[in-house]
Write a protein that holds these residues in place. Structure first.
Motif, PDB file in Angstrom:
ATOM      1  N   ASP A  23       0.827  -1.204   0.000  1.00 13.35           N
ATOM      2  CA  ASP A  23       0.000   0.000   0.000  1.00 13.35           C
ATOM      3  C   ASP A  23       0.863   1.257   0.000  1.00 13.35           C
ATOM      4  O   ASP A  23       0.547   2.228  -0.684  1.00 13.35           O
ATOM      5  CB  ASP A  23      -0.937   0.008   1.214  1.00 13.35           C
ATOM      6  N   SER A  24       1.945   1.261   0.744  1.00 14.25           N
ATOM      7  CA  SER A  24       2.805   2.441   0.778  1.00 14.25           C
ATOM      8  C   SER A  24       3.434   2.689  -0.587  1.00 14.25           C
ATOM      9  O   SER A  24       3.630   3.826  -0.992  1.00 14.25           O
ATOM     10  CB  SER A  24       3.887   2.302   1.847  1.00 14.25           C
ATOM     11  N   ILE A  25       3.729   1.638  -1.328  1.00 16.29           N
ATOM     12  CA  ILE A  25       4.295   1.776  -2.666  1.00 16.29           C
ATOM     13  C   ILE A  25       3.230   2.271  -3.638  1.00 16.29           C
ATOM     14  O   ILE A  25       3.465   3.185  -4.423  1.00 16.29           O
ATOM     15  CB  ILE A  25       4.891   0.441  -3.146  1.00 16.29           C
ATOM     16  N   ARG A  26       2.042   1.695  -3.549  1.00 12.68           N
ATOM     17  CA  ARG A  26       0.951   2.119  -4.441  1.00 12.68           C
ATOM     18  C   ARG A  26       0.598   3.583  -4.224  1.00 12.68           C
ATOM     19  O   ARG A  26       0.338   4.311  -5.172  1.00 12.68           O
ATOM     20  CB  ARG A  26      -0.280   1.256  -4.204  1.00 12.68           C
ATOM     21  N   ASN A  27       0.555   4.012  -2.974  1.00 13.39           N
ATOM     22  CA  ASN A  27       0.177   5.394  -2.669  1.00 13.39           C
ATOM     23  C   ASN A  27       1.200   6.399  -3.165  1.00 13.39           C
ATOM     24  O   ASN A  27       0.847   7.514  -3.521  1.00 13.39           O
ATOM     25  CB  ASN A  27      -0.034   5.570  -1.164  1.00 13.39           C
ATOM     26  N   SER A  28       2.459   6.028  -3.210  1.00 11.48           N
ATOM     27  CA  SER A  28       3.485   6.971  -3.647  1.00 11.48           C
ATOM     28  C   SER A  28       3.847   6.800  -5.114  1.00 11.48           C
ATOM     29  O   SER A  28       4.625   7.562  -5.650  1.00 11.48           O
ATOM     30  CB  SER A  28       4.745   6.799  -2.800  1.00 11.48           C
ATOM     31  N   LYS A  29       3.277   5.823  -5.761  1.00 12.52           N
ATOM     32  CA  LYS A  29       3.651   5.470  -7.131  1.00 12.52           C
ATOM     33  C   LYS A  29       3.559   6.647  -8.093  1.00 12.52           C
ATOM     34  O   LYS A  29       4.478   6.914  -8.831  1.00 12.52           O
ATOM     35  CB  LYS A  29       2.790   4.312  -7.631  1.00 12.52           C
ATOM     36  N   GLY A  30       2.469   7.366  -8.081  1.00 11.36           N
ATOM     37  CA  GLY A  30       2.278   8.435  -9.048  1.00 11.36           C
ATOM     38  C   GLY A  30       2.778   9.792  -8.589  1.00 11.36           C
ATOM     39  O   GLY A  30       2.779  10.740  -9.354  1.00 11.36           O
ATOM     40  N   SER A  31       3.235   9.910  -7.361  1.00  9.00           N
ATOM     41  CA  SER A  31       3.589  11.219  -6.831  1.00  9.00           C
ATOM     42  C   SER A  31       4.810  11.830  -7.496  1.00  9.00           C
ATOM     43  O   SER A  31       4.965  13.033  -7.512  1.00  9.00           O
ATOM     44  CB  SER A  31       3.814  11.137  -5.325  1.00  9.00           C
ATOM     45  N   HIS A  32       5.673  11.028  -8.078  1.00  8.56           N
ATOM     46  CA  HIS A  32       6.880  11.555  -8.698  1.00  8.56           C
ATOM     47  C   HIS A  32       6.834  11.485 -10.226  1.00  8.56           C
ATOM     48  O   HIS A  32       7.786  11.834 -10.884  1.00  8.56           O
ATOM     49  CB  HIS A  32       8.107  10.805  -8.184  1.00  8.56           C
ATOM     50  N   ARG A  33       5.725  11.063 -10.750  1.00  5.84           N
ATOM     51  CA  ARG A  33       5.585  10.939 -12.203  1.00  5.84           C
ATOM     52  C   ARG A  33       4.586  11.959 -12.719  1.00  5.84           C
ATOM     53  O   ARG A  33       3.656  12.344 -12.031  1.00  5.84           O
ATOM     54  CB  ARG A  33       5.092   9.541 -12.572  1.00  5.84           C
ATOM     55  N   LYS A  34       4.786  12.344 -13.972  1.00  8.44           N
ATOM     56  CA  LYS A  34       3.818  13.222 -14.610  1.00  8.44           C
ATOM     57  C   LYS A  34       2.589  12.411 -14.984  1.00  8.44           C
ATOM     58  O   LYS A  34       2.687  11.249 -15.350  1.00  8.44           O
ATOM     59  CB  LYS A  34       4.403  13.821 -15.887  1.00  8.44           C
TER      60      LYS A  34
END
Length: 125
Positions: free
Chosen positions: A100-111
């Motif tokens: 879950d921690s990976i899924r939640n941060s997945k899009g935060s650094h991508r356009k």
């Protein structure tokens, strides 16, 4: 003995202890890590720039931290010689996360796809 030299020796010992904790009885991995550490510290023993020394000390302590909290070793199960089955050897202090921690941060650094299609934040359109 200078303060920076004392701190550098502390970082060296910190890194060696982290390697021992992480690699344990794996003599090959432990010796390789120790040899690399020795070479890196020995190559920098004549460094005089305090900023460079501080950066190298910080890097050594960061590597030790990563070894302690993020690296586990896999050992092939003895009874499973013909297959690739490994047992993970967790040590105290290893950071256990969840997906879950990976899924939640997945899009935060991508356009987003919309930003990419329109040329991004500073786009040409």
């Amino acid at each position: 003995m200078s303060t920076q030299r004392t701190v550098a020796l502390g970082a060296y010992r910190n890194l060696l202890k982290a390697q021992k904790q992480t690699f344990g009885a794996d003599v090959v991995a432990l010796n390789a890590a120790r040899a690399k550490t020795y070479v890196e510290f020995n190559n920098s023993k004549n460094e005089t720039d305090p900023n460079v020394i501080e950066e190298k000390i910080t890097l050594a302590n960061q590597v030790a931290s990563i070894l302690r909290s993020n690296i586990v070793q896999g050992v092939r199960k003895e009874e499973e010689v013909d297959t690739d089955i490994y047992k993970l050897k967790f040590h105290p202090g290893i950071e256990l996360g969840d997906n879950d921690s990976i899924r939640n941060s997945k899009g935060s650094h991508r356009k987003s796809k919309k930003q990419k299609a329109s040329g991004g934040c500073c786009g040409g359109h």
